[in-house]
Design an enzyme around this catalytic site. Structure first.
Site, PDB file in Angstrom:
ATOM      1  N   GLU A  57       0.818  -1.213   0.000  1.00  0.00           N
ATOM      2  CA  GLU A  57       0.000   0.000   0.000  1.00  0.00           C
ATOM      3  C   GLU A  57       0.852   1.265   0.000  1.00  0.00           C
ATOM      4  OE1 GLU A  57      -0.541  -2.585   1.945  1.00  0.00           O
ATOM      5  OE2 GLU A  57      -2.641  -3.211   1.706  1.00  0.00           O
ATOM      6  N   PHE A 116     -11.847  -6.823  13.966  1.00  0.00           N
ATOM      7  CA  PHE A 116     -10.764  -7.332  13.123  1.00  0.00           C
ATOM      8  C   PHE A 116     -10.375  -6.294  12.075  1.00  0.00           C
ATOM      9  CE2 PHE A 116      -9.383  -9.801   9.319  1.00  0.00           C
ATOM     10  CZ  PHE A 116      -8.147 -10.178   9.833  1.00  0.00           C
ATOM     11  N   GLN A 117      -9.107  -5.998  11.996  1.00  0.00           N
ATOM     12  CA  GLN A 117      -8.541  -5.033  11.042  1.00  0.00           C
ATOM     13  C   GLN A 117      -9.135  -3.641  11.183  1.00  0.00           C
ATOM     14  OE1 GLN A 117      -8.398  -6.885   7.089  1.00  0.00           O
ATOM     15  NE2 GLN A 117      -6.421  -7.736   7.698  1.00  0.00           N
ATOM     16  N   LYS A 147     -17.510  -0.568   5.882  1.00  0.00           N
ATOM     17  CA  LYS A 147     -18.008  -1.553   4.929  1.00  0.00           C
ATOM     18  C   LYS A 147     -19.531  -1.496   4.749  1.00  0.00           C
ATOM     19  CE  LYS A 147     -17.245  -6.313   3.501  1.00  0.00           C
ATOM     20  NZ  LYS A 147     -16.566  -7.571   3.826  1.00  0.00           N
ATOM     21  N   MET A 172      24.185   8.673   2.400  1.00  0.00           N
ATOM     22  CA  MET A 172      24.054   9.994   3.011  1.00  0.00           C
ATOM     23  C   MET A 172      24.314   9.927   4.516  1.00  0.00           C
ATOM     24  SD  MET A 172      23.720  13.077   2.517  1.00  0.00           S
ATOM     25  CE  MET A 172      22.835  13.765   1.125  1.00  0.00           C
TER      26      MET A 172
HETATM   27  C1  LIG Z   1      12.286   5.779   5.392  1.00  0.00           C
HETATM   28  C2  LIG Z   1      13.582   6.406   5.751  1.00  0.00           C
HETATM   29  N1  LIG Z   1      14.392   5.840   6.667  1.00  0.00           N
HETATM   30  C3  LIG Z   1      15.572   6.398   6.972  1.00  0.00           C
HETATM   31  C4  LIG Z   1      15.975   7.553   6.380  1.00  0.00           C
HETATM   32  C5  LIG Z   1      17.313   8.184   6.742  1.00  0.00           C
HETATM   33  N2  LIG Z   1      18.198   8.201   5.554  1.00  0.00           N
HETATM   34  C6  LIG Z   1      18.353   9.301   4.789  1.00  0.00           C
HETATM   35  S1  LIG Z   1      19.367   9.043   3.502  1.00  0.00           S
HETATM   36  C7  LIG Z   1      19.646   7.453   3.946  1.00  0.00           C
HETATM   37  C8  LIG Z   1      20.554   6.586   3.158  1.00  0.00           C
HETATM   38  C9  LIG Z   1      20.014   6.272   1.821  1.00  0.00           C
HETATM   39  O1  LIG Z   1      20.797   5.261   1.268  1.00  0.00           O
HETATM   40  P1  LIG Z   1      20.730   4.931  -0.258  1.00  0.00           P
HETATM   41  O2  LIG Z   1      19.331   4.781  -0.677  1.00  0.00           O
HETATM   42  O3  LIG Z   1      21.645   3.818  -0.568  1.00  0.00           O
HETATM   43  O4  LIG Z   1      21.207   6.285  -0.931  1.00  0.00           O
HETATM   44  P2  LIG Z   1      22.663   6.931  -0.982  1.00  0.00           P
HETATM   45  O5  LIG Z   1      22.674   8.000   0.046  1.00  0.00           O
HETATM   46  O6  LIG Z   1      23.659   5.864  -0.718  1.00  0.00           O
HETATM   47  O7  LIG Z   1      22.727   7.475  -2.363  1.00  0.00           O
HETATM   48  C10 LIG Z   1      18.951   7.140   5.116  1.00  0.00           C
HETATM   49  C11 LIG Z   1      19.003   5.849   5.811  1.00  0.00           C
HETATM   50  C12 LIG Z   1      15.091   8.132   5.452  1.00  0.00           C
HETATM   51  N3  LIG Z   1      15.372   9.281   4.831  1.00  0.00           N
HETATM   52  N4  LIG Z   1      13.921   7.538   5.139  1.00  0.00           N
END
Ligand SMILES: Cc1ncc(C[n+]2csc(CCOP(=O)(O)OP(=O)(O)O)c2C)c(N)n1
Ligand SMILES: [Mg+2]
Lengths: 167, 565
Positions: free
Chosen positions: B48, B110-111, B160, B471
Site C-alpha cells: 500500500e 478485526f482489522q 463496509k 548519506m
Molecule cells: C524511510 C527512511 N528511513 C531512513 C531515512 C534516513 N536516511 C536518509 S538518507 C539514507 C541513506 C540512503 O541510502 P541509499 O538509498 O543507498 O542512498 P545513498 O545516500 O547511498 O545514495 C537514510 C538511511 C530516510 N530518509 N527515510
C-alpha cells in the site's frame, strides 16, 4: 509567555475538537482550559481556549487553526475588550451546625448558590472570573473541599455583532 | 437503488479520475467488486505504501489529484508514510480506505484502526463517512480541498456497511459542498504587490528564492518573465527545480544544504530576497539568523501560515504564485536590468565556484547524471529516491521544465521514488521516466518490480550503488569520526533480482560502460535496470553542516584560487 484567550467558531462536527486540540498538543502547549458548546448559529459551535505561550508560537497556532477546514473563524480576544466567566461546582464538607452555617455565610458573601444539601456536605455553585473562584476555594479549603469541577472559561468580545452573524 | 460502492466509483469518475493505485482486502471488497467492470483503471501495486506514492507521483507529474485505495487496518496503516510525504510537499491526493462496519467502530474489530485519528496531523483534511448518502458530496469536497489552495492529501474512510448500503438515486446528496471554513486566498493584495515592486526598483542585489509553490501553481512562465524583466538571479529549492530552465543565464541552481556555492553566496549577500512559494525550511536556510542577513524580504505564499513562521518578511503577499507574479509583471512601471554590478558578481562566483565534477577514470555518480542529462537533452521525468543519489540528481541534471523532477523533499522518504516513478509514467506515458535510486532506498519498495513487470511500465532504473546508506555514512564520516555504524550494505545482485521478475538489466563497473549502458536502457522497449557500482565513499558537496550559516560550506570547490565572501 502570556495567557491568551482564543475564541474559535467551528463546524459542529465529529472530530473537530481533536483537530483543534491536536494543533496545541503537537507544539507542546498545555491548554489551561477549554470550553465548547453550540452557539447562536445552528450547526456551529464556539470553543473558548485559554492557553499560555509566547506570542510568536500562539500566532502560528492561530494561523494553523485557521487552516482547519472545520474552523470558520478565530478571534484572539486577549487584547480586546471582553467579558469572561467560569462556573464552578464545589462540594464542601459541612457538618450540620456551626460549620455548616459558616460555609453558608461564605457562600452568601460570594453570591454562590447552594444547589445540594447532603447529610455532611453542601454543593456550591459559583460563577465569576478565575480569581473569584480561586478566592472562594481558598476560603472553603479549611472546611474540606471534597470535589471541585469548573467549566473552563467562556468569553465574548464586548459590544458589536459576533463573528458568526457576520458570515 | 445503488450501493455505496457504486456511488463511490461514479463520484470518482465525475471528478475525472482515470486511474487508481490500490491493494484489496476484506473491508474494500464491495469497491473491488465495482472495479471489476468499471471504466476506471486500477493498478495493483505490491504494497500500500507504493499505492500512495504512485498516486503522489501521478499528481506531481500531471498536476491533477492522484487517487489511492487500501483496505482497513493494516492496509490503511501502510499508507501513512506516503500520506505524510504528500502532506509535507503539498501534493494533491485523495486516499480511500476501507473501514470496519459503523456498528463495530471503536470495538477493536478485526482489522480496525482509527485511520482518521492517525492521519489527523498529516492530512489537509479527512472524512469518516457514516452514511452512504453522503459519499458523493464527500468525494466532491475531498477533491476540491486536495486540489485547491495549498494542495494536500485528503483521506476518506469508508466503513463496509456504508459501501454495501443501498441508496435510492433521489436520496444521494449532491450539489456543491458547503465549506464555510475553507476560502483560500488566490489574489494578492495590489497594495502589497506595489510595495514589493518598490523594493525591487530600489534593490541593488536582488535574488528570487523559488520553491515548490511555483511548480504547484503552474507559475514558471510568470516567474521567468519577472526575473527577465529586472534581471533577477533565481535560486530554487529542491522542490522548485524546473521552475526555471537549468541553463537559463539567471538560474543559480539550488540553494541550501547541498546548494551551489554561488546560490548560497548570492543569498548571503543579497539586499532583497523575493521568496515565492518557498517556506524557509531549515535545510534551505541553515542557521536562520545568518540567512540573507542583509536582505529585505518579500514573501509570496498561498498559505498565510507560512508567512512569518520562520522569517518575518518586510512585504508579505498571500496569494497564488501565478496570480501574484502575473500582477507584479502587469503593475511594474519600470523594467530593465537594475543591477549590472550584482550580475557581474554573481557571474564571477558561478565561474569560480562551479559544482565539482571529477574525471579520473573512476565511476563518479555526478558524471552518470550529467551523461543522462546530455542523452535526454534535459528532458524526460526524473524521479529520485532519498539520500546522496537524490542530491546528485538535483545538482547535476539539467531540468528544463516544471514537473520534470519528482522527489520527496519535506519528509525525505526512502522508498518513495520507485513507486512515484510508476505513478508518473501513468500521468505522462509519452515521456521517458528515469528513477535515480540508491541501493538502500531501492530496497525499501523493491517489490514494485512486480508491478513494473506486470504492467510493462518502461521505467529506467538507475541505481547509484555505493553499498552504503550513503548519506548517513557521509554524516558519520564528517561528524562522527568515520564510525560507520550500521550503514554498510552487503552487495546485492540487483540485475539478478530484476531478471527474476522478468526485467532486463545490466551491471556497470567501469567508466567506459556508462555511455552505452545508459543508451541501452533508454532505447530499450520496456523497463530496464542499471546497477552502477559507484565510488563507494563519494560525498555530496558542497555541504552546509546542520545549523551552520549557508555561506559556511564544506567541500568547496575553488577554481582559479577565487574565494567566496
Ligand atoms: C524511510 C527512511 N528511513 C531512513 C531515512 C534516513 N536516511 C536518509 S538518507 C539514507 C541513506 C540512503 O541510502 P541509499 O538509498 O543507498 O542512498 P545513498 O545516500 O547511498 O545514495 C537514510 C538511511 C530516510 N530518509 N527515510
Ligand atoms: Mg547507497
Amino acid at each position: 509567555m502570556k495567557q491568551h484567550i482564543i475564541s474559535v467558531l467551528v463546524e459542529n462536527k465529529a472530530g473537530v475538537l481533536a483537530r483543534v486540540s491536536g494543533l496545541f498538543s503537537r507544539r507542546g502547549f498545555n491548554i489551561e482550559s477549554l470550553a465548547v458548546g453550540t452557539c447562536e448559529t445552528p450547526g456551529m459551535s464556539r470553543i473558548t481556549i485559554v492557553v499560555i505561550g509566547n506570542d510568536m508560537h500562539i500566532e502560528q497556532v492561530k494561523k494553523q487553526l485557521n487552516k482547519l477546514i472545520d474552523v470558520i473563524k478565530i478571534t484572539d480576544i486577549t487584547e480586546k475588550e471582553h467579558v469572561e466567566r467560569e462556573l464552578a461546582l464545589i462540594k464542601v464538607h459541612a457538618e450540620p451546625g456551626l460549620q455548616r452555617s459558616e460555609v453558608m455565610q461564605v457562600a452568601d458573601i460570594f453570591r454562590a448558590k447552594i444547589i445540594d444539601v447532603g447529610a455532611q456536605t453542601l454543593v456550591l455553585e459559583t460563577t465569576g472570573d478565575p480569581e473569584k473562584i480561586f478566592a472562594l476555594e481558598s476560603l472553603l479549603r479549611p472546611y474540606g473541599v471534597l470535589e471541585l469541577v469548573r467549566t473552563g472559561r467562556v468569553a465574548l468580545q464586548r459590544g458589536g455583532p459576533g463573528p458568526a452573524s457576520r458570515q | 437503488m445503488k450501493t455505496g460502492a457504486a456511488i463511490l466509483i461514479e463520484s470518482l469518475k465525475e471528478e475525472g479520475v482515470e486511474i487508481i493505485f490500490g491493494y484489496p482486502g476484506g473491508a474494500v471488497l464491495p469497491i473491488y467488486d465495482e472495479l471489476y467492470d468499471a471504466e476506471l483503471t486500477h493498478i495493483l501495486v505490491r504494497h500500500e505504501q507504493a499505492a500512495v506514492h504512485a498516486a503522489d507521483g501521478y499528481a506531481r507529474a500531471s498536476g491533477r489529484v492522484g487517487v489511492c485505495l487500501s483496505t482497513s487496518g493494516p492496509g490503511a496503516c501502510n499508507l501513512i508514510s506516503g500520506i505524510a510525504t504528500a502532506n509535507m510537499d503539498s501534493v494533491p491526493i485523495v486516499a480511500l480506505t476501507g473501514q470496519v462496519p459503523t456498528g463495530m467502530l471503536g470495538n477493536d474489530a478485526f482489522q480496525e484502526s482509527d485511520i482518521t485519528g492517525i492521519t489527523l496531523p498529516i492530512t489537509k483534511h479527512n472524512y469518516l463517512v457514516k452514511d452512504a448518502r453522503d459519499i458523493k458530496m464527500t468525494v466532491k469536497a475531498a477533491f476540491y480541498i486536495a486540489g485547491t489552495g495549498r494542495n494536500g492529501p485528503v483521506l476518506i474512510d469508508l466503513p463496509k456497511d456504508v459501501l454495501t448500503a443501498k441508496v435510492a438515486e433521489e436520496d444521494v446528496i449532491s450539489g456543491e459542498p458547503e465549506l464555510r471554513g475553507y476560502k483560500p486566498t488566490l489574489k494578492g493584495h495590489s497594495k502589497q504587490i506595489k510595495k514589493a515592486l518598490d523594493l525591487i526598483y530600489k534593490a541593488e542585489k536582488p535574488v528570487l528564492y523559488v520553491g515548490g509553490g511555483v511548480i504547484a501553481a503552474g507559475a514558471s512562465e510568470e516567474l521567468v518573465k519577472l526575473a527577465e524583466l529586472f534581471c533577477l538571479p533565481v535560486t530554487t529549492t529542491l522542490m522548485g527545480l524546473g521552475a526555471i530552465p537549468a541553463d537559463h543565464p539567471l538560474n543559480l541552481g539550488m540553494l541550501g544544504m547541498h546548494g551551489t556555492e554561488y546560490a548560497n553566496y548570492a543569498v548571503s549577500e543579497t539586499d532583497l530576497l523575493i521568496a515565492v512559494g518557498s517556506r524557509f525550511d531549515d535545510r534551505v536556510t541553515g542557521k536562520l539568523s545568518h540567512f540573507a542577513p542583509h536582505a529585505k524580504i518579500i514573501h509570496i505564499d498561498i498559505d498565510p501560515a507560512e508567512i512569518g513562521k520562520n522569517v518575518n518578511p518586510d512585504v508579505p503577499i498571500v496569494g497564488d504564485a501565478k496570480s501574484v507574479l502575473a500582477d507584479m509583471i502587469c503593475l511594474a512601471e519600470k523594467n530593465g536590468c537594475i543591477s549590472e554590478p550584482w550580475l557581474e558578481q554573481v557571474k564571477s562566483w558561478r565561474k569560480n565556484h562551479p559544482l565539482r565534477v571529477v574525471e579520473d577514470g573512476k565511476v563518479h555518480p555526478q558524471n552518470i547524471i550529467r551523461k543522462l542529462s546530455e542523452l535526454l537533452d534535459g528532458g524526460g521525468i526524473i524521479v529520485s529516491e532519498v539520500g546522496q543519489n537524490q542530491m546528485w540528481a538535483a545538482q547535476h541534471y539539467g531540468f528544463k521544465k516544471p514537473r520534470q523532477w519528482i522527489s520527496s523533499g519535506g519528509l525525505g522518504t526512502m522508498g518513495y521514488g520507485f513507486p512515484a516513478a510508476i505513478g508518473a509514467w501513468f500521468a505522462k506515458p509519452e515521456e521517458p521516466i528515469v528513477l535515480i535510486a540508491g541501493d538502500g532506498s531501492f530496497q525499501m519498495n523493491i517489490q514494485e518490480l512486480a508491478t513494473v513487470a506486470q504492467y510493462k511500465i518502461p521505467v529506467k532504473i538507475v541505481i547509484l550503488n555505493n553499498m552504503y546508506l550513503g548519506m548517513v555514512r557521509q554524516w558519520q564520516e564528517l561528524f562522527y569520526d568515520r564510525r560507520y555504524s550500521y550503514t554498510e550494505l552487503p552487495p546485492v545482485d540487483f540485475v539478478g533480482i530484476a531478471k527474476a521478475y522478468g526485467i532486463e538489466g545490466m551491471r556497470v563497473d567501469s567508466v567506459d560502460q556508462i555511455d552505452t549502458a545508459l543508451k541501452t536502457a533508454l532505447t530499450y522497449d520496456g523497463p530496464y535496470l542499471l546497477d552502477f557500482q559507484i565510488e563507494r565513499e563519494e560525498n555530496v558537496f558542497p555541504m552546509v553542516p546542520a545549523g551552520a550559516a549557508i555561506s559556511d560550506m564544506i567541500g568547496k570547490h575553488n577554481h582559479n584560487g577565487g574565494s567566496g565572501p
